[in-house]
Write an enzyme that holds these catalytic residues in place. Structure first.
Site, mmCIF file in Angstrom:
data_model
loop_
_atom_site.group_PDB
_atom_site.id
_atom_site.type_symbol
_atom_site.label_atom_id
_atom_site.label_comp_id
_atom_site.label_asym_id
_atom_site.label_seq_id
_atom_site.Cartn_x
_atom_site.Cartn_y
_atom_site.Cartn_z
ATOM 1 N N GLY A 5 -42.349 -17.617 32.025
ATOM 2 C CA GLY A 5 -42.313 -17.463 33.481
ATOM 3 C C GLY A 5 -41.463 -18.535 34.125
ATOM 4 O O GLY A 5 -41.686 -18.935 35.265
ATOM 5 N N THR A 11 -38.481 -18.680 35.373
ATOM 6 C CA THR A 11 -37.634 -18.443 36.543
ATOM 7 C C THR A 11 -38.451 -18.212 37.814
ATOM 8 O O THR A 11 -37.887 -17.930 38.862
ATOM 9 C CB THR A 11 -36.703 -17.238 36.313
ATOM 10 O OG1 THR A 11 -37.490 -16.072 36.055
ATOM 11 C CG2 THR A 11 -35.760 -17.490 35.147
ATOM 12 N N GLY A 12 -39.749 -18.346 37.713
ATOM 13 C CA GLY A 12 -40.615 -18.131 38.865
ATOM 14 C C GLY A 12 -40.736 -19.358 39.754
ATOM 15 O O GLY A 12 -40.141 -20.410 39.500
ATOM 16 N N TYR A 13 -41.549 -19.222 40.776
ATOM 17 C CA TYR A 13 -41.702 -20.250 41.815
ATOM 18 C C TYR A 13 -42.123 -21.591 41.224
ATOM 19 O O TYR A 13 -41.545 -22.635 41.531
ATOM 20 C CB TYR A 13 -42.730 -19.761 42.839
ATOM 21 C CG TYR A 13 -42.967 -20.692 44.000
ATOM 22 C CD1 TYR A 13 -42.001 -20.847 44.996
ATOM 23 C CD2 TYR A 13 -44.161 -21.399 44.126
ATOM 24 C CE1 TYR A 13 -42.211 -21.688 46.073
ATOM 25 C CE2 TYR A 13 -44.383 -22.245 45.198
ATOM 26 C CZ TYR A 13 -43.404 -22.386 46.170
ATOM 27 O OH TYR A 13 -43.616 -23.225 47.239
ATOM 28 N N ARG A 70 -37.071 -12.482 29.458
ATOM 29 C CA ARG A 70 -37.114 -11.055 29.122
ATOM 30 C C ARG A 70 -35.701 -10.466 29.102
ATOM 31 O O ARG A 70 -34.850 -10.874 29.897
ATOM 32 C CB ARG A 70 -37.969 -10.318 30.157
ATOM 33 C CG ARG A 70 -39.441 -10.681 30.105
ATOM 34 C CD ARG A 70 -40.232 -10.067 31.246
ATOM 35 N NE ARG A 70 -39.922 -10.697 32.534
ATOM 36 C CZ ARG A 70 -39.277 -10.114 33.518
ATOM 37 N NH1 ARG A 70 -38.856 -8.863 33.394
ATOM 38 N NH2 ARG A 70 -39.051 -10.758 34.643
ATOM 39 N N LYS A 84 -31.444 -14.913 38.472
ATOM 40 C CA LYS A 84 -32.214 -15.447 37.355
ATOM 41 C C LYS A 84 -31.318 -15.819 36.180
ATOM 42 O O LYS A 84 -31.582 -16.809 35.478
ATOM 43 C CB LYS A 84 -33.286 -14.442 36.937
ATOM 44 C CG LYS A 84 -34.405 -14.308 37.962
ATOM 45 C CD LYS A 84 -35.539 -13.410 37.478
ATOM 46 C CE LYS A 84 -36.653 -13.372 38.514
ATOM 47 N NZ LYS A 84 -37.781 -12.519 38.077
ATOM 48 N N LYS A 122 -58.533 -14.700 35.629
ATOM 49 C CA LYS A 122 -58.239 -15.987 34.990
ATOM 50 C C LYS A 122 -59.416 -16.467 34.143
ATOM 51 O O LYS A 122 -59.206 -17.117 33.109
ATOM 52 C CB LYS A 122 -57.860 -17.022 36.052
ATOM 53 C CG LYS A 122 -56.500 -16.753 36.696
ATOM 54 C CD LYS A 122 -56.146 -17.780 37.755
ATOM 55 C CE LYS A 122 -54.767 -17.498 38.348
ATOM 56 N NZ LYS A 122 -54.392 -18.471 39.399
ATOM 57 N N ARG A 150 -59.455 -17.540 30.194
ATOM 58 C CA ARG A 150 -60.081 -18.778 29.702
ATOM 59 C C ARG A 150 -61.050 -18.492 28.547
ATOM 60 O O ARG A 150 -61.019 -19.181 27.522
ATOM 61 C CB ARG A 150 -60.855 -19.468 30.831
ATOM 62 C CG ARG A 150 -60.007 -20.230 31.816
ATOM 63 C CD ARG A 150 -60.878 -21.094 32.704
ATOM 64 N NE ARG A 150 -60.115 -21.884 33.652
ATOM 65 C CZ ARG A 150 -60.608 -22.862 34.401
ATOM 66 N NH1 ARG A 150 -61.903 -23.144 34.310
ATOM 67 N NH2 ARG A 150 -59.842 -23.551 35.230
#
Length: 316
Positions: free
Chosen positions: A15, A17-19, A40, A49, A142, A146
């Site tokens: 992930g 390239t995300g925030y 990807r 990206k 989430k 976990r």
């Protein structure tokens, strides 16, 4: 900054390239970790990206093509690293974090990963079983991740980063806005519940300092910069001092706020629910305790985080 001395683990970021992901890549490289980025194949059609990935490569990161939907590619990537940090999409895509269950299966197969940081970076999900819908599903998903990690005996660190400055602090917690108001602000309740406002670059740095820190092994690391544990009213007053102007304030009762959930678009409904948890229910008003929680102030007291005041001054 406090850095554990020793040979640096190889880190794979998913992930990237995300925030938050792009910040994790930078922090990883700044701390000297050999950094690997999984991307990807379909990213090839996204110019922005692609340029970001090439930027990572030029700074020293290793690019690996793969996908959570391609088990063999995951296994191949994992065999090259020691640590996995996930920053897959969160709140705005329902059940997206459950895609990490595929990653967990690959980590189990490889069997050599020293630490896994799943995609969390918000409130501590194990403290949020009482959360109201629709925000509750984010915490529920989430927690599923976990429990799967723990059942598989995968070494982990959970990052409870609390409230992203760009989404909360920048607009004084005004829903759907990302710059501070200059005339009027909504105040939730009496504005007296404590929130923990954390700059995203600091989130990434704390997380990456923890990846090879034995003190954070199999624990939840709570990011709690002491100077940034402030009520909404304290933040509003800070902004008023910066701009030299008092804002008009509308105080919104709990019932008024909850009644607005059905009046906004689905993505914002999650925001309404989360703001309720923080500013009405007071879910960030607690002390770190017990054997499974560690405080960023204790582990990294010398990290010079961005204060709420310094962050807001950027907008003045």
């Amino acid at each position: 900054m406090d850095v554990i001395v020793g040979e640096k683990d190889k880190v794979l970021i998913i992930g990237a390239t995300g925030y938050l992901g792009r910040r994790l890549v930078k922090a990883s490289m700044d701390l000297g970790h050999p950094t690997f980025v999984l991307y990807r194949p379909e990213v090839a059609s996204d110019a922005e990206k692609v340029q970001m990935l090439i930027g990572f490569k030029m700074q020293g990161a290793t690019l690996l093509q793969g996908s959570l939907d391609d088990h063999n590619s995951l296994v191949s990537a994992l065999k090259q690293v020691d640590v996995v940090v996930s920053a897959v999409a969160g709140n705005h895509l329902r059940h997206a974090v459950l895609e990490q269950l595929k990653l967990i299966e690959a980590i189990k197969e490889v069997g050599t990963i020293k630490r896994f940081l799943p995609s969390e970076f918000g409130m501590d999900v194990d403290r949020m079983e009482h959360a109201i819908p629709p925000g509750a599903y984010v915490f529920t998903d989430k927690r599923v991740v976990r429990r799967a990690i723990e059942k598989a005996n995968i070494p982990y660190t959970y990052i409870s980063a609390n409230c992203c400055a760009g989404y909360f602090l920048a607009a004084l917690a005004q829903l759907g806005h990302f710059m501070p108001p200059t005339d009027h602000a909504l105040i939730y309740g009496d504005g007296d519940k404590k929130c923990i406002w954390v700059d995203e670059d600091d989130m990434a740095m704390y997380a990456m300092m923890a990846v090879d820190d034995p003190r954070a092994l199999n624990k939840t690391l709570y990011l709690r910069p002491r100077g940034n544990i402030l009520t909404q009213m304290e933040v509003v007053h800070t902004w008023e001092k910066i701009i030299g102007k008092e804002l008009k304030k509308t105080f919104v009762s709990q019932d008024e706020w909850l009644s607005s959930i059905d009046k906004v678009a689905p993505p914002l409904q999650i925001g309404v629910a989360h703001l309720y948890q923080i500013f009405y229910h007071g879910d960030l008003e607690f002390e770190v305790e017990g054997p499974h929680g560690v405080d960023s102030n204790d582990l990294y007291p010398n990290h010079k985080y961005v204060t709420a005041e310094a962050y807001l001054k950027r907008f003045a």
